[in-house]
Design an enzyme around this catalytic site. Structure first.
Site, PDB file in Angstrom:
ATOM      1  N   ASP A  41      -9.077  -7.213  -0.733  1.00 56.87           N
ATOM      2  CA  ASP A  41      -8.609  -6.748   0.573  1.00 56.87           C
ATOM      3  C   ASP A  41      -9.570  -7.234   1.650  1.00 56.87           C
ATOM      4  OD1 ASP A  41      -6.445  -4.330   1.297  1.00 56.87           O
ATOM      5  OD2 ASP A  41      -7.975  -4.649   2.840  1.00 56.87           O
ATOM      6  N   ASP A  64     -10.126 -12.483   2.663  1.00 58.61           N
ATOM      7  CA  ASP A  64      -9.128 -12.876   3.652  1.00 58.61           C
ATOM      8  C   ASP A  64      -8.296 -13.965   2.988  1.00 58.61           C
ATOM      9  OD1 ASP A  64      -7.592 -13.976   5.664  1.00 58.61           O
ATOM     10  OD2 ASP A  64      -9.246 -14.235   7.077  1.00 58.61           O
ATOM     11  N   VAL A  65      -7.056 -13.638   2.648  1.00 57.85           N
ATOM     12  CA  VAL A  65      -6.238 -14.573   1.863  1.00 57.85           C
ATOM     13  C   VAL A  65      -5.907 -15.852   2.610  1.00 57.85           C
ATOM     14  CG1 VAL A  65      -5.237 -12.712   0.475  1.00 57.85           C
ATOM     15  CG2 VAL A  65      -4.052 -13.464   2.566  1.00 57.85           C
ATOM     16  N   ASN A  91       0.282  -9.492  -2.653  1.00 60.98           N
ATOM     17  CA  ASN A  91       0.840  -8.378  -1.890  1.00 60.98           C
ATOM     18  C   ASN A  91       0.378  -8.336  -0.432  1.00 60.98           C
ATOM     19  OD1 ASN A  91       1.891  -5.458  -1.571  1.00 60.98           O
ATOM     20  ND2 ASN A  91      -0.305  -5.236  -1.209  1.00 60.98           N
ATOM     21  N   TYR A 163       8.378 -12.848  10.371  1.00 61.00           N
ATOM     22  CA  TYR A 163       8.406 -12.097   9.111  1.00 61.00           C
ATOM     23  C   TYR A 163       9.545 -12.573   8.224  1.00 61.00           C
ATOM     24  CZ  TYR A 163       8.007  -8.093   5.960  1.00 61.00           C
ATOM     25  OH  TYR A 163       7.841  -7.297   4.852  1.00 61.00           O
ATOM     26  N   LYS A 167       8.917 -14.393   4.631  1.00 61.97           N
ATOM     27  CA  LYS A 167       9.404 -13.797   3.395  1.00 61.97           C
ATOM     28  C   LYS A 167      10.467 -14.665   2.720  1.00 61.97           C
ATOM     29  CE  LYS A 167       6.832 -10.162   3.021  1.00 61.97           C
ATOM     30  NZ  LYS A 167       5.794 -10.128   1.955  1.00 61.97           N
ATOM     31  N   THR A 198       5.408   4.228   3.029  1.00 64.11           N
ATOM     32  CA  THR A 198       3.943   4.114   3.073  1.00 64.11           C
ATOM     33  C   THR A 198       3.421   4.875   4.293  1.00 64.11           C
ATOM     34  OG1 THR A 198       4.041   2.095   4.399  1.00 64.11           O
ATOM     35  CG2 THR A 198       4.038   1.840   1.998  1.00 64.11           C
TER      36      THR A 198
END
Length: 272
Positions: A41, A64-65, A91, A163, A167, A198
């Site tokens: 994360d 940091d992806v 994710n 987004y 996706k 969430t």
């Protein structure tokens, strides 16, 4: 943790965006079922706290992806600490810019694609380098990757240009990777959640940014998903139980994506 002391018969999973929401629910589920978990994360301190709460056999890693060096280092650290890598769950994600198209910025557009799409690519690239060196199991598999799509992967949401694009791209990349790596024994699948209850979604509902009641009424099952319900599907696709599944996208959306009539046709929501 000394990797030499780790049992090589125990499965290892790396989960991005693991400190909260679906990622945290997924980390808890994998840990409860005997997997060793690397929680990745951007909030490294929280990831480490979460890992400690699960037990000493788990690790938290700052990552940091979108940064190629950090993605590679995070996977290398996972393997060094836990001994191997059986599954990667891509994710990590962020919200879209909340403005009409003509008020959106290219910078914000690029950021959403960078986290969701570039991030999944970089993490997968790093994971594949390790998975391809591992031995095969009884079914010939070396590892599994699960990407997180969305109802926005296949349906249009007004104003959420970046987004939806990101996706949709995740599902296209899933199919490409699945076909490329199948002969090497690495399975690649995707989960496409609907609306999930969430803490972030709850806060958006409290602020009036989303209409939770309208979402429930539009969903055939009449409610949002709980994070653990998404985690269960992720676990299945990553586990040996899905040994012959690759290139698939499993919708976990309460029937949202298959509804072909106005939501009034569903009738009233019956409460237990």
């Amino acid at each position: 943790m000394n990797p030499k002391a780790a049992s090589l018969t125990t499965h290892v999973v790396a989960i991005t965006g693991a400190a909260d929401g679906i990622g945290w629910a997924t980390a808890q589920l994998f840990a409860a079922r005997g997997w060793r978990v690397a929680l990745l994360d951007m909030d490294g301190d929280k990831a480490k706290e979460r890992a400690q709460s699960l037990g000493p056999q788990h690790v938290g890693v700052t990552c940091d992806v979108t940064d190629e060096a950090q993605a590679s280092a995070a996977i290398a650290h996972t393997v060094a600490q836990l001994g191997r890598l059986d599954a990667l769950i891509n994710n990590a994600g962020i919200g879209d810019q909340t403005a009409p198209t003509l008020q959106q910025t290219a910078q914000a557009f690029d950021r959403v694609l960078s986290v969701h799409l570039r991030g999944a690519f970089l993490m997968t690239q790093a994971a594949l380098g390790h998975m391809q060196t591992q031995g095969r199991d009884a079914k010939g598999n070396r590892g599994a990757i699960v990407n997180i799509g969305s109802i926005a992967s296949t349906g249009g949401i007004p104003g959420r240009n970046a987004y939806c694009a990101a996706k949709a791209g995740v599902l296209g990349m899933t199919r490409a990777l699945a076909t490329e790596w199948a002969r090497q024994g690495i399975r690649v699948n995707a989960v496409a959640p609907g609306y999930v209850a969430t803490a972030l979604v709850a806060s958006l509902a409290d602020k009036g940014a989303i209409n939770a009641s309208a979402i429930a009424h539009r969903t055939p099952l009449g409610r949002m998903a709980e994070p653990v319900e998404i985690a269960e599907t992720i676990f299945f696709l990553a586990s040996p139980a899905a040994s012959y599944v690759t290139g698939a996208t499993l919708a976990v959306d309460g029937g949202w994506s298959v509804l072909g009539a106005p939501d009034l046709a569903l009738g009233d929501i019956e409460h237990a």
